[in-house]
Design a protein around this motif. Structure first.
Motif, PDB file in Angstrom:
ATOM      1  N   GLU A 141      39.369  42.166  31.949  1.00  0.00           N
ATOM      2  CA  GLU A 141      38.923  42.941  33.260  1.00  0.00           C
ATOM      3  C   GLU A 141      39.859  43.857  33.713  1.00  0.00           C
ATOM      4  O   GLU A 141      41.151  43.346  33.760  1.00  0.00           O
ATOM      5  N   PRO A 142      39.819  45.192  34.434  1.00  0.00           N
ATOM      6  CA  PRO A 142      40.792  45.973  34.937  1.00  0.00           C
ATOM      7  C   PRO A 142      41.577  45.124  36.000  1.00  0.00           C
ATOM      8  O   PRO A 142      40.949  44.273  36.831  1.00  0.00           O
ATOM      9  N   VAL A 143      42.990  45.197  36.422  1.00  0.00           N
ATOM     10  CA  VAL A 143      43.529  44.427  37.379  1.00  0.00           C
ATOM     11  C   VAL A 143      43.077  44.874  38.727  1.00  0.00           C
ATOM     12  O   VAL A 143      42.614  44.197  39.204  1.00  0.00           O
ATOM     13  N   PHE A 144      43.056  46.351  38.858  1.00  0.00           N
ATOM     14  CA  PHE A 144      42.402  46.912  40.085  1.00  0.00           C
ATOM     15  C   PHE A 144      41.302  47.724  39.703  1.00  0.00           C
ATOM     16  O   PHE A 144      40.376  47.946  40.502  1.00  0.00           O
ATOM     17  N   GLY A 145      41.434  48.619  38.779  1.00  0.00           N
ATOM     18  CA  GLY A 145      40.264  49.542  38.213  1.00  0.00           C
ATOM     19  C   GLY A 145      40.842  50.746  38.256  1.00  0.00           C
ATOM     20  O   GLY A 145      41.798  51.226  38.909  1.00  0.00           O
ATOM     21  N   GLU A 146      39.906  51.770  37.590  1.00  0.00           N
ATOM     22  CA  GLU A 146      40.530  53.190  37.714  1.00  0.00           C
ATOM     23  C   GLU A 146      40.353  53.857  38.846  1.00  0.00           C
ATOM     24  O   GLU A 146      41.051  55.014  38.852  1.00  0.00           O
ATOM     25  N   SER A 164      40.134  45.034  45.431  1.00  0.00           N
ATOM     26  CA  SER A 164      39.526  45.125  44.307  1.00  0.00           C
ATOM     27  C   SER A 164      40.187  44.273  43.188  1.00  0.00           C
ATOM     28  O   SER A 164      39.288  43.876  42.254  1.00  0.00           O
ATOM     29  N   TYR A 165      41.287  43.674  43.323  1.00  0.00           N
ATOM     30  CA  TYR A 165      41.798  42.546  42.351  1.00  0.00           C
ATOM     31  C   TYR A 165      40.644  41.516  42.712  1.00  0.00           C
ATOM     32  O   TYR A 165      40.360  40.918  41.398  1.00  0.00           O
ATOM     33  N   CYS A 166      40.489  41.217  43.726  1.00  0.00           N
ATOM     34  CA  CYS A 166      39.342  39.960  43.984  1.00  0.00           C
ATOM     35  C   CYS A 166      38.035  40.263  43.439  1.00  0.00           C
ATOM     36  O   CYS A 166      37.318  39.466  42.729  1.00  0.00           O
ATOM     37  N   LYS A 167      37.630  41.420  43.449  1.00  0.00           N
ATOM     38  CA  LYS A 167      36.349  41.946  43.176  1.00  0.00           C
ATOM     39  C   LYS A 167      36.255  41.832  41.612  1.00  0.00           C
ATOM     40  O   LYS A 167      35.127  41.519  41.016  1.00  0.00           O
ATOM     41  N   ARG A 168      37.319  42.381  41.008  1.00  0.00           N
ATOM     42  CA  ARG A 168      37.392  42.350  39.454  1.00  0.00           C
ATOM     43  C   ARG A 168      37.155  41.141  38.796  1.00  0.00           C
ATOM     44  O   ARG A 168      36.619  40.592  37.767  1.00  0.00           O
ATOM     45  N   ARG A 169      37.842  40.058  39.543  1.00  0.00           N
ATOM     46  CA  ARG A 169      38.099  38.746  38.849  1.00  0.00           C
ATOM     47  C   ARG A 169      36.479  37.891  39.226  1.00  0.00           C
ATOM     48  O   ARG A 169      36.164  37.312  38.654  1.00  0.00           O
ATOM     49  N   LYS A 170      35.774  38.339  40.308  1.00  0.00           N
ATOM     50  CA  LYS A 170      34.519  37.899  40.404  1.00  0.00           C
ATOM     51  C   LYS A 170      33.571  38.848  39.797  1.00  0.00           C
ATOM     52  O   LYS A 170      32.458  38.608  39.932  1.00  0.00           O
ATOM     53  N   HIS A 171      33.836  39.850  38.963  1.00  0.00           N
ATOM     54  CA  HIS A 171      32.884  40.671  38.224  1.00  0.00           C
ATOM     55  C   HIS A 171      32.038  41.561  39.092  1.00  0.00           C
ATOM     56  O   HIS A 171      30.772  41.565  38.810  1.00  0.00           O
ATOM     57  N   ILE A 172      32.536  41.708  40.150  1.00  0.00           N
ATOM     58  CA  ILE A 172      31.760  42.470  41.119  1.00  0.00           C
ATOM     59  C   ILE A 172      32.018  44.020  41.033  1.00  0.00           C
ATOM     60  O   ILE A 172      33.237  44.414  41.117  1.00  0.00           O
ATOM     61  N   LYS A 173      31.183  45.037  40.773  1.00  0.00           N
ATOM     62  CA  LYS A 173      31.553  46.475  40.688  1.00  0.00           C
ATOM     63  C   LYS A 173      32.075  47.002  41.995  1.00  0.00           C
ATOM     64  O   LYS A 173      32.096  46.421  43.196  1.00  0.00           O
ATOM     65  N   SER A 174      33.094  48.138  41.776  1.00  0.00           N
ATOM     66  CA  SER A 174      33.703  48.650  42.804  1.00  0.00           C
ATOM     67  C   SER A 174      32.919  49.157  44.101  1.00  0.00           C
ATOM     68  O   SER A 174      33.195  49.311  44.928  1.00  0.00           O
ATOM     69  N   PRO A 192      32.960  39.143  53.489  1.00  0.00           N
ATOM     70  CA  PRO A 192      33.552  40.012  54.530  1.00  0.00           C
ATOM     71  C   PRO A 192      34.608  40.877  54.032  1.00  0.00           C
ATOM     72  O   PRO A 192      35.152  41.359  54.798  1.00  0.00           O
ATOM     73  N   TRP A 193      35.034  40.629  52.728  1.00  0.00           N
ATOM     74  CA  TRP A 193      36.332  41.142  52.180  1.00  0.00           C
ATOM     75  C   TRP A 193      36.515  42.433  52.046  1.00  0.00           C
ATOM     76  O   TRP A 193      37.559  43.320  51.938  1.00  0.00           O
ATOM     77  N   ASP A 194      35.222  43.431  52.461  1.00  0.00           N
ATOM     78  CA  ASP A 194      35.239  44.932  52.504  1.00  0.00           C
ATOM     79  C   ASP A 194      36.165  45.459  53.606  1.00  0.00           C
ATOM     80  O   ASP A 194      36.818  46.516  53.638  1.00  0.00           O
TER      81      ASP A 194
END
Length: 161
Positions: free
Chosen positions: A47-52, A115-125, A131-133
């Motif tokens: 998984e990307p660290v943060f995403g593109e 973004s880091y947390c979302k990538r670890r939980k496999h949540i799309k950007s 409430p983390w948004d």
């Protein structure tokens, strides 16, 4: 209560502008040379660290736009004293520029953490992450505390509005 919310929103105006700046820069293709992903494409467990979409253009653009807004607020404070009720404290110092920098940086760092947390939980950007948004705003608030500590009602308004 209404005035507290308005003052809290006005205080965080540099952060709000910083939060929207990366999208605008990307949409209009501005500063393409800085559109390098912050994680340089590295991955953790595939998984990307943060995403593109998390780029240096977004981080730097957010900081610069927050600096501009804070500078405009300082100008507004000096030349429109009838609106001093909007400000949580006197914007008489160059420290206001530092406040803008910290809010812009806080938005960027908060967004990277989210973004880091979302990538670890496999949540799309683009998917919600409640409430983390709000983490980008929380980052701006946290770093702003180095310059000014608002009252509890203002702080609560900043956190929940």
């Amino acid at each position: 209560m209404f005035l507290i919310v308005v003052q809290a929103l006005f205080f965080l105006l540099p952060a709000y502008v910083a939060n929207g700046t990366p999208v605008i820069l990307a949409k209009f293709g501005l500063f393409k040379s800085l559109s390098i992903p912050v994680d340089f494409g590295y991955k953790i467990k595939g998984e990307p660290v943060f995403g593109e979409t998390k780029t240096y253009r977004g981080i730097f653009g957010g900081i610069v736009s927050a600096l501009i807004v804070a500078g405009l607020q300082m100008f507004f404070y000096h030349y429109r004293p009838e609106y001093h009720y909007l400000f949580l404290f006197p914007y008489e110092s160059v420290m206001i520029v530092l406040l803008g920098y910290l809010q812009g940086l806080g938005v960027g760092l908060g967004d990277l953490l989210k973004s880091y947390c979302k990538r670890r939980k496999h949540i799309k950007s683009t998917e919600p992450f409640v409430p983390w948004d709000q983490m980008d705003s929380w980052g701006a608030i946290l770093l702003s505390l180095f310059i000014f500590v608002p009252s509890w009602p203002h702080l609560l308004a900043m956190l929940f509005v």
